[in-house]
Design an enzyme around this catalytic site. Structure first.
Site, PDB file in Angstrom:
ATOM      1  N   ALA A 165       0.822  -1.207   0.000  1.00 56.25           N
ATOM      2  CA  ALA A 165       0.000   0.000   0.000  1.00 56.25           C
ATOM      3  C   ALA A 165       0.859   1.261   0.000  1.00 56.25           C
ATOM      4  CB  ALA A 165      -0.937  -0.004   1.207  1.00 56.25           C
ATOM      5  N   TYR A 166       1.949   1.214   0.756  1.00 57.39           N
ATOM      6  CA  TYR A 166       2.867   2.355   0.799  1.00 57.39           C
ATOM      7  C   TYR A 166       3.478   2.610  -0.578  1.00 57.39           C
ATOM      8  CZ  TYR A 166       7.018   5.105   2.084  1.00 57.39           C
ATOM      9  OH  TYR A 166       7.991   6.065   2.166  1.00 57.39           O
ATOM     10  N   VAL A 167       3.944   1.544  -1.218  1.00 60.25           N
ATOM     11  CA  VAL A 167       4.546   1.687  -2.549  1.00 60.25           C
ATOM     12  C   VAL A 167       3.519   2.155  -3.568  1.00 60.25           C
ATOM     13  CG1 VAL A 167       5.550   0.378  -4.451  1.00 60.25           C
ATOM     14  CG2 VAL A 167       6.459   0.107  -2.167  1.00 60.25           C
ATOM     15  N   SER A 170       1.129   4.216  -2.999  1.00 60.54           N
ATOM     16  CA  SER A 170       1.003   5.666  -2.822  1.00 60.54           C
ATOM     17  C   SER A 170       2.199   6.394  -3.417  1.00 60.54           C
ATOM     18  CB  SER A 170       0.824   6.017  -1.338  1.00 60.54           C
ATOM     19  OG  SER A 170       2.022   5.853  -0.600  1.00 60.54           O
ATOM     20  N   LYS A 171       3.387   5.824  -3.282  1.00 58.83           N
ATOM     21  CA  LYS A 171       4.584   6.478  -3.805  1.00 58.83           C
ATOM     22  C   LYS A 171       4.692   6.334  -5.324  1.00 58.83           C
ATOM     23  CE  LYS A 171       6.292   8.222  -0.038  1.00 58.83           C
ATOM     24  NZ  LYS A 171       6.391   9.703   0.117  1.00 58.83           N
TER      25      LYS A 171
END
Length: 245
Positions: free
Chosen positions: A153-155, A157-158
């Site tokens: 999920a973090y990746v 967003s990035k």
């Protein structure tokens, strides 16, 4: 391009970690700095004090990066204090880790709000306000290449940050403003070290050919390059990770 003595930067998320290192590094180049914080004014004031005690110029400005009204006010405050804006560095972000199968979707929404909407709001203000000869610098992550489990999920967003950054670079045609993203690898910040045991940290330290973790100062050097002399680097993602990916 004006000399650094009259240049002005706004650094979001500058109350600690990489953001603080960036603010202090730009100030060392003679750039006046707006030190943005979301919730921790005390730490932002400490960053301002460190910059001013070293002979630099800085002011603290607060606000939620995803709130366009708060960010408009923050940009106003920096322009009012220093007379304009030449560099915007968007380090503000949150990282919540979980396998995709078990991720709490509220965490996905929180990261979307700060990392995607927040970057978009700050980039939008920067695109309207940064003076010619300036630079807009967003933050991604080297995990977009490393594909570590639990970072999905973090990746995501990035990845969105990288995409909007590269589009904005093309939209700024004719304005003499560069737009790039910095993608750090494992960096020794409290955010990164939290919750990791010594073996995990040791293994990550050996992953790069330079056999150490990055430091906030390492990342700040790349930002200073993009903020100042790197006028021919535009529409790029700079992987600042010691060769890990």
């Amino acid at each position: 391009m004006s000399s650094n003595t009259s240049r002005v930067a706004l650094v979001t998320g500058a109350s600690g970690g990489i953001g603080r290192a960036v603010a202090e590094r730009l100030a060392a180049d003679g750039i006046a700095v707006g030190v943005h914080y979301a919730g921790n004014k005390t730490r932002a004031d400490e960053t301002v004090a460190a910059i001013t005690s070293a002979g630099g110029r800085a002011v603290a400005v607060g606000g939620d990066v995803a709130d366009e009204h708060a960010m408009s006010a923050a940009f106003d405050a920096v322009e009012r204090e220093f007379g304009g804006l030449d560099v915007v560095v968007n380090t503000a972000g949150i990282m919540l880790l979980s396998p995709i199968a078990t991720l709490d979707l509220d965490d996905l929404d929180r990261m979307h709000r700060t990392n995607i909407r927040g970057t978009f709001v700050v980039s939008q203000q920067a695109a309207r306000r940064v003076r010619g000869g300036g630079a807009i610098i967003n933050f991604s992550t080297s995990v977009t290449r490393l594909q570590f489990p639990a970072y999905g999920a973090y990746v995501a967003s990035k990845g969105a940050v990288e995409a909007m950054t590269l589009v904005l670079a093309r939209e700024m045609r004719g304005k003499d403003i560069t737009v790039n993203a910095v993608a750090p690898g494992p960096t020794a910040t409290p955010l990164f070290l939290e919750g990791k045991d010594e073996d995990t940290i040791a293994n990550l330290s050996k992953a790069a050919p330079l056999e150490r973790l990055g430091t906030p100062q390492d990342i700040a050097e790349t930002v200073a390059f993009l903020a100042g002399p790197a006028r021919w680097v535009n529409g790029q993602v700079l992987y600042t990770n010691g060769g890990i990916a």
